[in-house]
Design a protein around this motif. Structure first.
Motif, PDB file in Angstrom:
ATOM      1  N   ALA A   2     -24.381 -33.998 -12.446  1.00  0.00           N
ATOM      2  CA  ALA A   2     -23.004 -34.126 -11.982  1.00  0.00           C
ATOM      3  C   ALA A   2     -22.409 -35.387 -12.596  1.00  0.00           C
ATOM      4  O   ALA A   2     -22.925 -36.493 -12.373  1.00  0.00           O
ATOM      5  CB  ALA A   2     -22.956 -34.200 -10.465  1.00  0.00           C
ATOM      6  N   VAL A   4     -18.718 -37.626 -13.762  1.00  0.00           N
ATOM      7  CA  VAL A   4     -17.292 -37.874 -13.596  1.00  0.00           C
ATOM      8  C   VAL A   4     -16.799 -38.601 -14.842  1.00  0.00           C
ATOM      9  O   VAL A   4     -17.388 -39.597 -15.269  1.00  0.00           O
ATOM     10  CB  VAL A   4     -17.000 -38.726 -12.340  1.00  0.00           C
ATOM     11  CG1 VAL A   4     -15.549 -39.191 -12.335  1.00  0.00           C
ATOM     12  CG2 VAL A   4     -17.306 -37.941 -11.077  1.00  0.00           C
ATOM     13  N   LEU A  27     -14.145 -45.713  -6.481  1.00  0.00           N
ATOM     14  CA  LEU A  27     -14.466 -44.286  -6.537  1.00  0.00           C
ATOM     15  C   LEU A  27     -15.979 -44.081  -6.477  1.00  0.00           C
ATOM     16  O   LEU A  27     -16.473 -43.198  -5.762  1.00  0.00           O
ATOM     17  CB  LEU A  27     -13.891 -43.669  -7.801  1.00  0.00           C
ATOM     18  CG  LEU A  27     -14.060 -42.155  -7.977  1.00  0.00           C
ATOM     19  CD1 LEU A  27     -12.873 -41.570  -8.719  1.00  0.00           C
ATOM     20  CD2 LEU A  27     -15.352 -41.818  -8.735  1.00  0.00           C
ATOM     21  N   ALA A  28     -16.718 -44.905  -7.232  1.00  0.00           N
ATOM     22  CA  ALA A  28     -18.169 -44.771  -7.281  1.00  0.00           C
ATOM     23  C   ALA A  28     -18.793 -44.982  -5.904  1.00  0.00           C
ATOM     24  O   ALA A  28     -19.738 -44.283  -5.517  1.00  0.00           O
ATOM     25  CB  ALA A  28     -18.760 -45.755  -8.284  1.00  0.00           C
ATOM     26  N   ASN A  29     -18.265 -45.925  -5.147  1.00  0.00           N
ATOM     27  CA  ASN A  29     -18.785 -46.161  -3.801  1.00  0.00           C
ATOM     28  C   ASN A  29     -18.599 -44.944  -2.909  1.00  0.00           C
ATOM     29  O   ASN A  29     -19.392 -44.699  -1.996  1.00  0.00           O
ATOM     30  CB  ASN A  29     -18.092 -47.377  -3.179  1.00  0.00           C
ATOM     31  CG  ASN A  29     -18.574 -48.689  -3.767  1.00  0.00           C
ATOM     32  OD1 ASN A  29     -19.742 -48.812  -4.127  1.00  0.00           O
ATOM     33  ND2 ASN A  29     -17.686 -49.660  -3.876  1.00  0.00           N
ATOM     34  N   GLY A  30     -17.562 -44.167  -3.197  1.00  0.00           N
ATOM     35  CA  GLY A  30     -17.288 -42.999  -2.379  1.00  0.00           C
ATOM     36  C   GLY A  30     -18.082 -41.769  -2.761  1.00  0.00           C
ATOM     37  O   GLY A  30     -18.203 -40.831  -1.958  1.00  0.00           O
ATOM     38  N   VAL A  31     -18.624 -41.749  -3.990  1.00  0.00           N
ATOM     39  CA  VAL A  31     -19.341 -40.544  -4.447  1.00  0.00           C
ATOM     40  C   VAL A  31     -20.813 -40.805  -4.726  1.00  0.00           C
ATOM     41  O   VAL A  31     -21.511 -39.922  -5.223  1.00  0.00           O
ATOM     42  CB  VAL A  31     -18.673 -39.953  -5.708  1.00  0.00           C
ATOM     43  CG1 VAL A  31     -17.243 -39.551  -5.434  1.00  0.00           C
ATOM     44  CG2 VAL A  31     -18.759 -40.933  -6.893  1.00  0.00           C
ATOM     45  N   ALA A  32     -21.287 -42.012  -4.451  1.00  0.00           N
ATOM     46  CA  ALA A  32     -22.697 -42.339  -4.693  1.00  0.00           C
ATOM     47  C   ALA A  32     -23.588 -41.340  -3.971  1.00  0.00           C
ATOM     48  O   ALA A  32     -23.389 -41.025  -2.798  1.00  0.00           O
ATOM     49  CB  ALA A  32     -22.991 -43.760  -4.217  1.00  0.00           C
ATOM     50  N   ALA A  34     -23.794 -38.206  -4.826  1.00  0.00           N
ATOM     51  CA  ALA A  34     -23.316 -36.877  -5.215  1.00  0.00           C
ATOM     52  C   ALA A  34     -23.050 -36.779  -6.705  1.00  0.00           C
ATOM     53  O   ALA A  34     -22.885 -35.685  -7.241  1.00  0.00           O
ATOM     54  CB  ALA A  34     -22.041 -36.530  -4.441  1.00  0.00           C
ATOM     55  N   VAL A  35     -23.007 -37.912  -7.392  1.00  0.00           N
ATOM     56  CA  VAL A  35     -22.680 -37.962  -8.823  1.00  0.00           C
ATOM     57  C   VAL A  35     -23.779 -38.723  -9.544  1.00  0.00           C
ATOM     58  O   VAL A  35     -24.286 -39.738  -9.050  1.00  0.00           O
ATOM     59  CB  VAL A  35     -21.305 -38.635  -9.051  1.00  0.00           C
ATOM     60  CG1 VAL A  35     -21.077 -38.914 -10.518  1.00  0.00           C
ATOM     61  CG2 VAL A  35     -20.200 -37.758  -8.489  1.00  0.00           C
ATOM     62  N   ILE A  38     -20.954 -41.843 -14.342  1.00  0.00           N
ATOM     63  CA  ILE A  38     -19.502 -41.976 -14.421  1.00  0.00           C
ATOM     64  C   ILE A  38     -19.148 -42.617 -15.757  1.00  0.00           C
ATOM     65  O   ILE A  38     -19.679 -43.677 -16.109  1.00  0.00           O
ATOM     66  CB  ILE A  38     -18.937 -42.830 -13.271  1.00  0.00           C
ATOM     67  CG1 ILE A  38     -19.190 -42.145 -11.926  1.00  0.00           C
ATOM     68  CG2 ILE A  38     -17.448 -43.072 -13.471  1.00  0.00           C
ATOM     69  CD1 ILE A  38     -18.712 -42.942 -10.726  1.00  0.00           C
ATOM     70  N   VAL A  54     -24.428 -45.757  -8.671  1.00  0.00           N
ATOM     71  CA  VAL A  54     -24.332 -44.711  -9.682  1.00  0.00           C
ATOM     72  C   VAL A  54     -23.978 -45.412 -10.998  1.00  0.00           C
ATOM     73  O   VAL A  54     -23.181 -46.338 -11.021  1.00  0.00           O
ATOM     74  CB  VAL A  54     -23.255 -43.659  -9.305  1.00  0.00           C
ATOM     75  CG1 VAL A  54     -21.923 -44.311  -9.015  1.00  0.00           C
ATOM     76  CG2 VAL A  54     -23.105 -42.609 -10.393  1.00  0.00           C
TER      77      VAL A  54
END
Length: 299
Positions: A2, A4, A27-32, A34-35, A38, A54
């Motif tokens: 996954a 981004v 953004l990275a803090n919010g999707v760590a 799941a991704v 980046i 991430v």
């Protein structure tokens, strides 16, 4: 995997791997979790960090480096930015041929004369002649009372001499379209407050209006005086037209108008085309407007 890829950036320490802050880190803090990776952009800075949990990479700008993320099963990813040393790269004949043909095909348009510029127009500082010229062009093209354009959309100086299509393209390369609003004077004044309600001085250029503001006043009450280009005051119940680019209209740089307009019209006008057409119809050589249109007052 996954991944981004985002036009959002960050700034880190000089090594690019510590004390990183910015939109892409948030953004990275919010999707760590799941991704996996980046790839960022926008700030033209060096980023090669694992800090948010991430890996994030940003290889500066202009093809000067390549970002690399090695994902190692069961181990910590390795993030690096490798400089591109062009003098050590042997040209690939097929790619070189494609590039030469492409350059030759557009050469007549790139070299086409648009206007004569007697003095070098720099994009430096908060307000400058080139920014005024661009805002004037958008107001003229949209037949609007007021125009506002963000400084981030102005990407290069315009050198003195013959301004060609290619030179002007370097100034406005994004092909943003224009968006015109019809709004009441009270809404227009509220939007002018928004322009000076954040960082000071604001990083925008306006056309068709001058305003003075006091940054020591509370947000929403900073505008001291306004005047339209023809000398009229802004009347609360009267209607006016305001034009901006679609980047701003969609919320770019936090400069959207909001839902308070009487009418909202996306226009089939590209900012670059507006500037070129405006420059062509001006008396030659073009004398860019000087002075300040957003004036800070107070202590």
């Amino acid at each position: 995997l996954a991944a981004v890829v985002a036009h959002a950036g960050a700034f880190c320490d000089t090594e690019g791997d510590d004390r990183c802050t910015g939109e892409i880190v948030e953004l990275a803090n919010g999707v760590a979790g799941a991704v996996d990776v980046i790839v960022s952009g926008h700030t033209h800075s060096l980023v090669r960090t694992l800090d948010p949990g991430v890996p994030i990479v940003q290889a500066r700008s202009n093809g000067r480096a390549v970002g690399v993320i090695d994902l190692i099963p069961g181990d910590v990813p390795v993030v690096s930015v490798r400089d591109v040393l062009t003098d050590s790269i042997v040209p690939a004949p097929r790619i070189d041929s494609l590039a030469r043909r492409a350059v030759a095909a557009i050469a007549p348009r790139v070299s086409a004369r648009v206007a004569e510029i007697p003095a070098h127009l720099q994009r430096s500082g908060e307000q400058y002649s080139l920014g005024h010229l661009i805002a004037d062009a958008q107001r003229w093209a949209a037949k609007a009372d007021v125009a506002v354009t963000n400084n981030g959309g102005i990407r290069a100086d315009l050198p003195a001499g013959t301004a060609t299509y290619g030179r002007i393209f370097e100034v406005q390369p994004f092909a943003n379209t224009l968006h015109r609003y019809t709004l009441r004077g009270s809404t227009l004044r509220g939007y002018l407050e928004k322009l000076v309600g954040g960082r000071t001085p604001p990083r925008v250029h306006v056309s068709g209006v001058t305003l003075s503001y006091d940054p020591a006043r509370p947000v929403g009450q900073r505008v001291v005086a306004t005047r339209l280009a023809d000398g009229r005051p802004i009347v609360g119940d009267a209607q006016y037209t305001l034009v901006m680019n679609n980047f701003m209209a969609a919320g770019g740089d936090g400069l959207e108008l909001g839902a308070e307009a009487v009418r909202s019209e996306p226009l089939p006008i590209i900012d670059l085309d507006a500037l070129i057409a405006y420059l062509r119809q001006l008396p030659q050589p073009v004398r860019a407007p000087t002075g300040q249109r957003i004036v800070q007052v107070g202590s």
